[in-house]
Design a protein around this motif. Sequence first.
Motif, short mmCIF file in Angstrom:
data_model
loop_
_atom_site.label_atom_id
_atom_site.label_comp_id
_atom_site.label_asym_id
_atom_site.label_seq_id
_atom_site.Cartn_x
_atom_site.Cartn_y
_atom_site.Cartn_z
N THR A 1 0.23 -0.95 -0.04
CA THR A 1 -0.25 0.26 -0.12
C THR A 1 0.38 1.25 0.39
O THR A 1 0.93 2.14 -0.50
N ASP B 1 -7.88 -0.07 -11.91
CA ASP B 1 -8.66 0.70 -11.59
C ASP B 1 -9.19 1.50 -12.92
O ASP B 1 -10.35 2.43 -12.60
N ARG C 1 -16.12 -1.30 -7.34
CA ARG C 1 -15.19 -1.58 -6.29
C ARG C 1 -15.73 -3.89 -6.05
O ARG C 1 -14.73 -4.15 -5.78
N GLY D 1 -8.20 -0.56 0.81
CA GLY D 1 -8.31 0.95 0.22
C GLY D 1 -8.48 1.85 1.03
O GLY D 1 -7.56 3.12 1.10
N LYS E 1 -5.08 5.67 1.18
CA LYS E 1 -5.66 6.43 1.61
C LYS E 1 -4.98 7.65 3.03
O LYS E 1 -4.52 8.75 2.29
N ILE F 1 -9.33 5.89 -5.89
CA ILE F 1 -9.22 4.74 -4.14
C ILE F 1 -10.76 5.68 -3.58
O ILE F 1 -10.40 6.85 -3.03
#
Length: 217
Positions: free
Chosen positions: A124, A141, A159, A189, A193, A216
Motif C-alpha cells: 500500500t 483502476d 469495486r 483502501g 488513502k 481509490i
Amino acid sequence: MGKKSMLHPLTVRYSVFMLGLAVMGYGIGMMIEANLGVAPWDTLHIGLQKTFGLTIGIWSQIVGVIIILSSYIIGKIRPNVGMFLNMFFFGLFIDLFMWLKWIPTGGTMIERVFLFVAGLLIYTFGTGMYISPRVGAGPRDSFMLALNERMGWGIGKVRIGIECTVTLLGFLFGGPVSAGTLVTALTIGPLIKQFIPMWERMMAKPYGKVPKEQFID
C-alpha cells in the motif's frame, strides 16, 4: 534564493511512478510467501499460474492487457503510457523479486503473519507512490472507472463487485483464499488513502504535481 532542481519534473514523476511499482511488486511477493491470502487480483493470478503454468507476473501482464482492451470497449477509456508501464513492469517486478529470492520466507505462524502484515504495508505504501505522480491509472483502476461510466453504479459498489468476482474466479482456478484475503479486501483502501497524501506532499511543486484526482474509493 532556493536551489533549482536539476531534474526535470516529468523525470521525477516517472521515477517515483516506477519505484512505486517496484515497491508494490515486492510487497505482493511478501504476501504470496506468507501464504495467508492475497489481494483478489493476485488470487486470480496465482490460480491461473497453478492451472496453466507460466509465472504470476506474466499472468498479471496478460490479465492487464485483457483489462485494458475491456476498458476501451466498455467505457472508451483510451490507454496511456502510464497504464502500459503499470501493466508490464508490475508483473515483471513480482517475478524478478521472487526469482532473485530477495523476499524472506516465514516458517512459524507468527513469522508468516508478520511477513503478511509487512507485505501489505509495503504494497500500500508503494501504491501511494505510483498514484501520487498522476502519470495514469493502472489497468484495473481504469476498468473500475469504465464500469462506473457504463453501468452508472457508484465506484464503491463497482469495486466490491469486481473484487468479489475476481476472488471467486481465482478460487475456482485454485488461487489462495483465506483470512488474509478478507483482511486485504477490508484494509487495502484505507491504508492507501493514508499513504497518498504523504506522497502528494512530496510530489508538490517544483516536482510537477497535478491537481488531485481520487482513484481509490
